[in-house]
Enzyme design. Structure first.
Site, short mmCIF file in Angstrom:
data_model
loop_
_atom_site.label_atom_id
_atom_site.label_comp_id
_atom_site.label_asym_id
_atom_site.label_seq_id
_atom_site.Cartn_x
_atom_site.Cartn_y
_atom_site.Cartn_z
CE LYS A 12 -0.17 2.32 3.44
NZ LYS A 12 -0.01 2.97 4.51
CG ASP A 139 -2.13 1.01 7.54
OD1 ASP A 139 -3.03 1.98 7.25
OD2 ASP A 139 -0.99 1.21 7.52
O1 C5P Z 1 -2.31 -0.28 14.43
P1 C5P Z 1 -0.79 -0.49 14.26
O2 C5P Z 1 -0.16 -1.75 15.09
O3 C5P Z 1 -0.49 -0.53 12.70
O4 C5P Z 1 -0.33 0.73 14.73
C1 C5P Z 1 1.24 1.02 14.99
C2 C5P Z 1 1.26 2.35 16.04
O5 C5P Z 1 1.01 3.51 15.23
C3 C5P Z 1 0.38 2.22 17.03
O6 C5P Z 1 1.00 1.54 18.04
C4 C5P Z 1 0.26 3.84 17.58
O7 C5P Z 1 1.25 4.20 18.12
C5 C5P Z 1 0.42 4.23 16.11
N1 C5P Z 1 -0.83 4.83 15.41
C6 C5P Z 1 -1.68 5.75 15.90
N2 C5P Z 1 -2.79 6.12 15.04
C7 C5P Z 1 -3.16 5.45 14.10
C8 C5P Z 1 -2.47 4.49 13.62
C9 C5P Z 1 -1.13 4.02 14.25
O8 C5P Z 1 -1.07 6.44 16.79
N3 C5P Z 1 -4.39 5.78 13.43
#
Ligand code: C5P
Length: 292
Positions: A12, A139
């Site tokens: 992506k 994502d």
């Molecule tokens: O959900 P994912 O594990 O991909 O997200 C990784 C990190 O990115 C999360 O722990 C958070 O710190 C940050 N994040 C965020 N807001 C989002 C997506 C991710 O703060 N919308």
């Protein structure tokens, strides 16, 4: 029963990335235009009578246990459906660079969910798979069906957009690692100086105006980057030198994309980038899979 299915997990890229506000739980409220591209991992899932999850990725630094996003996806699928009594073997041929801002892990997780839904004929459909996906990573919902989408909320509120017109997307990952949570912690929403023209991008997509999309691309993370800025500027300069229509860092970086309307320009940029960077790819947009 012994079933085995292989599918592609597409990378992506972000045509834009904006951070609207911080939520009470620490996550951020996003506004992104996401695009699936042809660069892909190959994911094979095999289920045999038994129990446990076995992961092979060929990359020694990726966890092979429940910390792996593909394993998390399988665990979440079996928990959601109540299906029991299977050993799950997942093997991945990783082509998408890891920790690159290209959603490789999220796409692998989404791919495992799609495969298991097909294998066990659970017919969960797009919305339920996206719901399961969100518990695995922000994502993952987008990666279930991919294509061109506006992604809001944590990334799970998806609106289908008109597909990006036919083009060539060069991707280059410089040799730096950026930790996503750290980068988010450096963002102060009220202090963001410039934001992408998201509505302008959506309108340009509606008009199938590739140049209008490409020149509006922007990622607010680029304003708070402290590592890799020299590489990112150098990659963009090479893209511009080869007449890119627009270039931007994708996700939380460090990969940079450049959009071209002709293969010659894209190939010339790729050849030049390859002289300095190992991880460079020539890709094209992939349309939504049409998963119901
Ligand atoms: O959900 P994912 O594990 O991909 O997200 C990784 C990190 O990115 C999360 O722990 C958070 O710190 C940050 N994040 C965020 N807001 C989002 C997506 C991710 O703060 N919308």
């Amino acid at each position: 029963m012994n079933k085995k299915i292989t599918d592609l997990a597409y990378a992506k890229v972000n045509l834009s990335l904006d951070i609207v506000s911080k939520m009470d739980d620490g996550y951020h409220n996003m506004k992104m235009v996401n695009q699936t591209v042809t660069l892909a991992d190959e994911v094979t899932v095999e289920c045999l009578p038994g129990e446990g999850i076995n992961i092979k990725s060929g990359l020694s630094f990726l966890p092979c246990d429940e910390r792996n996003i593909a394993a998390k996806a399988a665990i979440s699928f079996f928990k959601y459906t109540g299906i029991k009594g299977y050993e799950t073997k997942i093997s991945m041929k990783k082509n998408i660079p890891v920790c690159a801002g290209l959603g490789g892990g999220s796409s692998d997780g989404a791919c495992v969910l799609r495969i298991l839904d097909r294998m066990f004929e659970t017919n969960l459909g797009r919305k339920k798979l996206e719901h399961i996906g969100l518990s695995i990573g922000a994502d993952v919902p987008f990666c279930i069906d991919g294509g061109t989408s506006l992604a809001e909320g944590r990334g799970e509120m998806l609106t289908n957009l008109k597909p990006l017109p036919k083009c060539f997307i060069v991707i280059c990952k410089p040799p730096v690692n950026i930790r996503t949570p750290k980068l988010f912690s450096q963002i102060k929403c009220e202090k963001i100086r410039a934001r992408p023209d998201t509505n302008g991008i959506i309108e340009a997509l509606g008009n199938q105006d590739l140049g209008g999309v490409a020149r509006r691309m922007y990622n607010v993370f680029e304003d708070v980057l402290t590592t890799g800025t020299k590489y990112i500027a150098e990659i963009k300069n090479i893209m511009y030198d080869k007449a890119t229509l627009g270039t931007v860092m994708t996700g939380s970086g460090p990969s940079v994309i450049g959009i071209f309307d002709n293969a010659e320009g894209a190939k010339a940029a790729l050849a030049q980038l390859k002289q300095s960077y190992k991880e460079c790819f020539l890709t094209e947009p992939v349309e939504r899979q049409g998963y119901l």
